[in-house]
Scaffold this motif. Sequence first.
Motif, short mmCIF file in Angstrom:
data_model
loop_
_atom_site.label_atom_id
_atom_site.label_comp_id
_atom_site.label_asym_id
_atom_site.label_seq_id
_atom_site.Cartn_x
_atom_site.Cartn_y
_atom_site.Cartn_z
N PHE A 103 0.83 -1.20 0.00
CA PHE A 103 0.00 0.00 0.00
C PHE A 103 0.87 1.26 0.00
O PHE A 103 0.54 2.25 -0.66
N ASP A 104 1.98 1.23 0.74
CA ASP A 104 2.95 2.33 0.64
C ASP A 104 3.45 2.46 -0.79
O ASP A 104 3.53 3.57 -1.34
N ALA A 105 3.82 1.31 -1.38
CA ALA A 105 4.37 1.33 -2.73
C ALA A 105 3.37 1.85 -3.74
O ALA A 105 3.73 2.57 -4.69
N ALA A 106 2.11 1.50 -3.56
CA ALA A 106 1.08 1.96 -4.49
C ALA A 106 0.92 3.48 -4.41
O ALA A 106 0.78 4.15 -5.45
N ILE A 107 0.95 4.03 -3.21
CA ILE A 107 0.85 5.48 -3.06
C ILE A 107 2.06 6.16 -3.70
O ILE A 107 1.92 7.13 -4.45
N ALA A 108 3.26 5.65 -3.42
CA ALA A 108 4.47 6.25 -3.98
C ALA A 108 4.45 6.19 -5.50
O ALA A 108 4.81 7.16 -6.19
N THR A 109 4.02 5.06 -6.05
CA THR A 109 3.95 4.89 -7.50
C THR A 109 2.92 5.85 -8.10
O THR A 109 3.20 6.56 -9.08
N ALA A 110 1.74 5.89 -7.52
CA ALA A 110 0.67 6.74 -8.05
C ALA A 110 1.02 8.22 -7.94
O ALA A 110 0.69 9.02 -8.83
N ALA A 111 1.70 8.60 -6.86
CA ALA A 111 2.07 10.00 -6.69
C ALA A 111 3.06 10.44 -7.75
O ALA A 111 2.96 11.55 -8.30
N VAL A 112 4.02 9.58 -8.08
CA VAL A 112 4.96 9.92 -9.15
C VAL A 112 4.25 9.97 -10.50
O VAL A 112 4.50 10.86 -11.32
N LEU A 113 3.34 9.03 -10.74
CA LEU A 113 2.56 9.08 -11.98
C LEU A 113 1.81 10.41 -12.10
O LEU A 113 1.65 10.96 -13.20
#
Length: 560
Positions: free
Chosen positions: A51-61
Amino acid sequence: MLSRTLIVATLLALAGCATTPLSTGTNAVASAHPLATQAGLQALQTGGNAFDAAIATAAVLAVVEPYSAGMGGGGFWLLQKRNRETVMIDARETAPGQSHPDMYLNEAGEVRSDQPSLNGPLAAGIPGQPAAFAHINRLYAERPLRANLAAAIRLARQGFRIDERYRDLASWRRKVLRQHPDSARVFLHKGKVPETGTLLRQPALADTLEQLAEDGAEGFYSGPVARQLVEDVQAAGGIWTKADLAAYQIIERDPVTIRYRDAVIQTASLPSSGGMALAQMFGMMAERPITELYPEPDAVDRIHYRTELMRRAYRDRARHMGDPAYTDVPRERLRSSDYLARQAGSIEPLTASDSRTLFDAGTGGRHTTHLSVLDSDGRRVSATLSINWPFGSGFLSGQTGILLNNEMNDFAIKPGVPNAYGLVGGKANQVEAGKRPLSSMSPTLIDTPQRSAIIGTPGGSRIISMVFLGLLDVMDGHPAGAIVSRPRYHHQYQPDQIQHEPEAFTPDQRFRLQALGHRLENVGREYGNMQLILTDHTSGQTQAVADPRGIGQAIAQPVD
């Protein structure tokens, strides 16, 4: 709707999994941009979960794909925890409080020619993306929100190099970007599309992300950011108010669960139409398998059969589906065995259906992005996020750096009139204040005794058909690379045609499909940008694959 407990128990039993949590020993991230994938993987390597990784990924996108997703948009997230319980996060945009069914019509009751549902601030719903980050981080993540937004803040402030994909989509939307001074200042250079390799900085967006990191959802939906957003939107003719922003809420929903043969599929529920449409297509296949029509089906038989399933599901999407808080959607009827058997029974083996003659149930991308994440403890995320068209509405709030979506076009602007993707709709999806527009976004998880997968794609109205074909390939045992790269075709009821990529069919297949009565429409380009993580239960191997049509990156990394 079934309780989550029953869903989890059934998933474990049917997928042949043990009662202990699934542990792959692998971290994997697949997204539409390498910088986003790397941010997600770093989150996993530094104490974060999926879930951390998903937020970090989506924020960069949200920073590096301003043409596909961003802080001014929304989306749907499927989060699966270690105990295999899955929750859907509905971060879909909502219509502003002054919205009404006739807001995009002229005095004669016709759709306005200046397209205010597509271009400019009147096209924008209240964003859900910032609220999703704050909500998921608070309830499910391990790291502070600031840590998960750090890579996005850095890239917004220091900049990133634009690529050909950026240039292609900015060229397509250059006219509307030039109409808004702040949009032109940030995304263009002297009114022209910047050259490949140009450094794109977004300092105002970095400041807004900093505020979100500091104060959570309140840092976006109230206080200085909210005030600045409303000032910019209203100055340009939009109707947002501070009350609209303050009223926005994330909704947690049960996912749609589909059981087909030995597979359990979990996907998005309304106001995403994806779950219902997929449930109908798989339900029709269960009621009338293709072997009943063709004892030994060949490629053309399969294409015809699957097209007819799509046609019927999209018809019900157009007639019955909308925000369940505003529309009484006949969900049980649409998924009932009687109805699906009748629908499947109307498929003729040697003749294409006429969409105008399909019976009723009764009431009794390129733009959009997707990410898939798996952590070594078996947590999974499938998230599809969007601002709708490339660069959304084209309007940038200069004070905040927020590029507004144009998701209001996903409503039925006028019953029977197609939207930007050619989809028609009715009263169930008409514009209403506070309502969430119907969507095709379909983030999906699938489990069989042999394999598990996290799958999704952008693509507007074609998302559902792409996910449908991808799920069939997962169940049929195709390699991960073949699943994301397969030629694509699609039918959405209206227009009454099979839309397809240029290389989807051979000349013989085209001839035979047309002989059955199908109209074929070559869309002239490839579409979709699928992100897949596939785990083989026999070998224990996990593969992460990004669609070769895009510039994304997928990494699967074993953990010691």
